[in-house]
Design a protein around this motif. Structure first.
Motif, PDB file in Angstrom:
ATOM      1  N   ARG A   5      71.504 125.465  69.509  1.00 42.08           N
ATOM      2  CA  ARG A   5      72.271 126.702  69.322  1.00 42.08           C
ATOM      3  C   ARG A   5      73.212 126.860  70.504  1.00 42.08           C
ATOM      4  O   ARG A   5      72.800 126.823  71.650  1.00 42.08           O
ATOM      5  CB  ARG A   5      71.354 127.908  69.228  1.00 42.08           C
ATOM      6  CG  ARG A   5      72.137 129.221  69.089  1.00 42.08           C
ATOM      7  CD  ARG A   5      71.252 130.401  68.859  1.00 42.08           C
ATOM      8  NE  ARG A   5      70.344 130.572  69.964  1.00 42.08           N
ATOM      9  CZ  ARG A   5      69.308 131.410  69.954  1.00 42.08           C
ATOM     10  NH1 ARG A   5      69.046 132.125  68.884  1.00 42.08           N
ATOM     11  NH2 ARG A   5      68.537 131.518  70.999  1.00 42.08           N
ATOM     12  N   LYS A  11      78.366 135.024  70.056  1.00 40.05           N
ATOM     13  CA  LYS A  11      78.321 134.485  68.693  1.00 40.05           C
ATOM     14  C   LYS A  11      77.591 133.144  68.714  1.00 40.05           C
ATOM     15  O   LYS A  11      77.826 132.320  69.584  1.00 40.05           O
ATOM     16  CB  LYS A  11      79.728 134.311  68.129  1.00 40.05           C
ATOM     17  CG  LYS A  11      80.435 135.646  67.964  1.00 40.05           C
ATOM     18  CD  LYS A  11      81.788 135.466  67.374  1.00 40.05           C
ATOM     19  CE  LYS A  11      82.445 136.839  67.287  1.00 40.05           C
ATOM     20  NZ  LYS A  11      83.829 136.773  66.959  1.00 40.05           N
ATOM     21  N   ASP A  12      76.708 132.947  67.726  1.00 40.62           N
ATOM     22  CA  ASP A  12      75.885 131.749  67.664  1.00 40.62           C
ATOM     23  C   ASP A  12      76.488 130.697  66.736  1.00 40.62           C
ATOM     24  O   ASP A  12      76.986 131.025  65.653  1.00 40.62           O
ATOM     25  CB  ASP A  12      74.480 132.082  67.159  1.00 40.62           C
ATOM     26  CG  ASP A  12      73.696 132.916  68.146  1.00 40.62           C
ATOM     27  OD1 ASP A  12      73.962 132.808  69.353  1.00 40.62           O
ATOM     28  OD2 ASP A  12      72.811 133.678  67.710  1.00 40.62           O
ATOM     29  N   TYR A  13      76.405 129.440  67.183  1.00 33.18           N
ATOM     30  CA  TYR A  13      76.820 128.289  66.398  1.00 33.18           C
ATOM     31  C   TYR A  13      75.669 127.296  66.426  1.00 33.18           C
ATOM     32  O   TYR A  13      75.168 126.957  67.497  1.00 33.18           O
ATOM     33  CB  TYR A  13      78.097 127.654  66.970  1.00 33.18           C
ATOM     34  CG  TYR A  13      79.226 128.655  67.045  1.00 33.18           C
ATOM     35  CD1 TYR A  13      80.058 128.867  65.957  1.00 33.18           C
ATOM     36  CD2 TYR A  13      79.438 129.413  68.200  1.00 33.18           C
ATOM     37  CE1 TYR A  13      81.079 129.804  66.014  1.00 33.18           C
ATOM     38  CE2 TYR A  13      80.455 130.350  68.263  1.00 33.18           C
ATOM     39  CZ  TYR A  13      81.266 130.537  67.170  1.00 33.18           C
ATOM     40  OH  TYR A  13      82.272 131.473  67.217  1.00 33.18           O
ATOM     41  N   ILE A  39      84.014 122.739  67.410  1.00 33.04           N
ATOM     42  CA  ILE A  39      82.565 122.843  67.258  1.00 33.04           C
ATOM     43  C   ILE A  39      82.250 122.358  65.847  1.00 33.04           C
ATOM     44  O   ILE A  39      82.686 122.969  64.864  1.00 33.04           O
ATOM     45  CB  ILE A  39      82.089 124.304  67.443  1.00 33.04           C
ATOM     46  CG1 ILE A  39      82.602 124.876  68.767  1.00 33.04           C
ATOM     47  CG2 ILE A  39      80.584 124.387  67.325  1.00 33.04           C
ATOM     48  CD1 ILE A  39      82.198 124.089  70.003  1.00 33.04           C
ATOM     49  N   PRO A  41      80.407 121.550  62.244  1.00 35.71           N
ATOM     50  CA  PRO A  41      79.561 122.389  61.393  1.00 35.71           C
ATOM     51  C   PRO A  41      78.129 121.867  61.346  1.00 35.71           C
ATOM     52  O   PRO A  41      77.875 120.700  61.651  1.00 35.71           O
ATOM     53  CB  PRO A  41      80.225 122.276  60.028  1.00 35.71           C
ATOM     54  CG  PRO A  41      80.820 120.911  60.045  1.00 35.71           C
ATOM     55  CD  PRO A  41      81.285 120.699  61.465  1.00 35.71           C
ATOM     56  N   GLY A  47      84.521 122.303  60.818  1.00 34.80           N
ATOM     57  CA  GLY A  47      84.088 122.913  62.066  1.00 34.80           C
ATOM     58  C   GLY A  47      85.005 124.065  62.438  1.00 34.80           C
ATOM     59  O   GLY A  47      85.803 124.537  61.618  1.00 34.80           O
TER      60      GLY A  47
END
Length: 89
Positions: A5, A11-13, A39, A41, A47
Motif C-alpha cells: 500500500r 490517498k491509498d494505492y 503508479i 494498477p 495506472g
C-alpha cells in the motif's frame, strides 16, 4: 498474498508484487524537486500519474490479504465457543 500500500497525501494505492523500482522512481522524483511517476494498477489498466514533490507525505506499508484459511476457521470456532454472554437470558 502480500499487497503493498502506497499512501500519498492521504490517498491509498494498492500495488501487487515488488515495489523496489517504483520506490526508487519516487525517491528520484522527490530528490529532483518534483516529477510525475506512474503508479501501476492493482489488476490491469494504465495506472495513474502522480506528481511527487519535496514535502509530500508518502507512506509505504504491506498488507497480508490472503491469510491462512485454517487459522481463520480456528478463530471463528474459538470465538463462538468463548462467546456465551447471552446464555443466561
Amino acid at each position: 498474498m502480500i499487497v503493498n500500500r502506497l499512501t500519498v497525501d492521504g490517498k491509498d494505492y494498492f500495488l501487487p508484487g515488488s515495489v523496489t523500482e517504483l520506490r526508487e522512481k519516487i525517491k528520484a522524483a522527490i530528490q529532483a524537486g518534483g516529477d510525475y511517476v506512474n503508479i501501476p494498477p492493482l489488476h490491469s489498466g494504465p495506472g495513474i500519474d502522480i506528481l511527487f514533490s519535496p514535502g509530500m507525505p508518502v507512506v509505504w506499508s504491506q498488507i497480508d490479504v490472503g491469510g491462512d484459511p485454517d487459522a481463520e476457521a480456528d478463530e471463528v470456532s474459538q470465538s463462538s465457543i468463548d462467546d456465551d454472554t447471552f446464555d443466561g437470558l
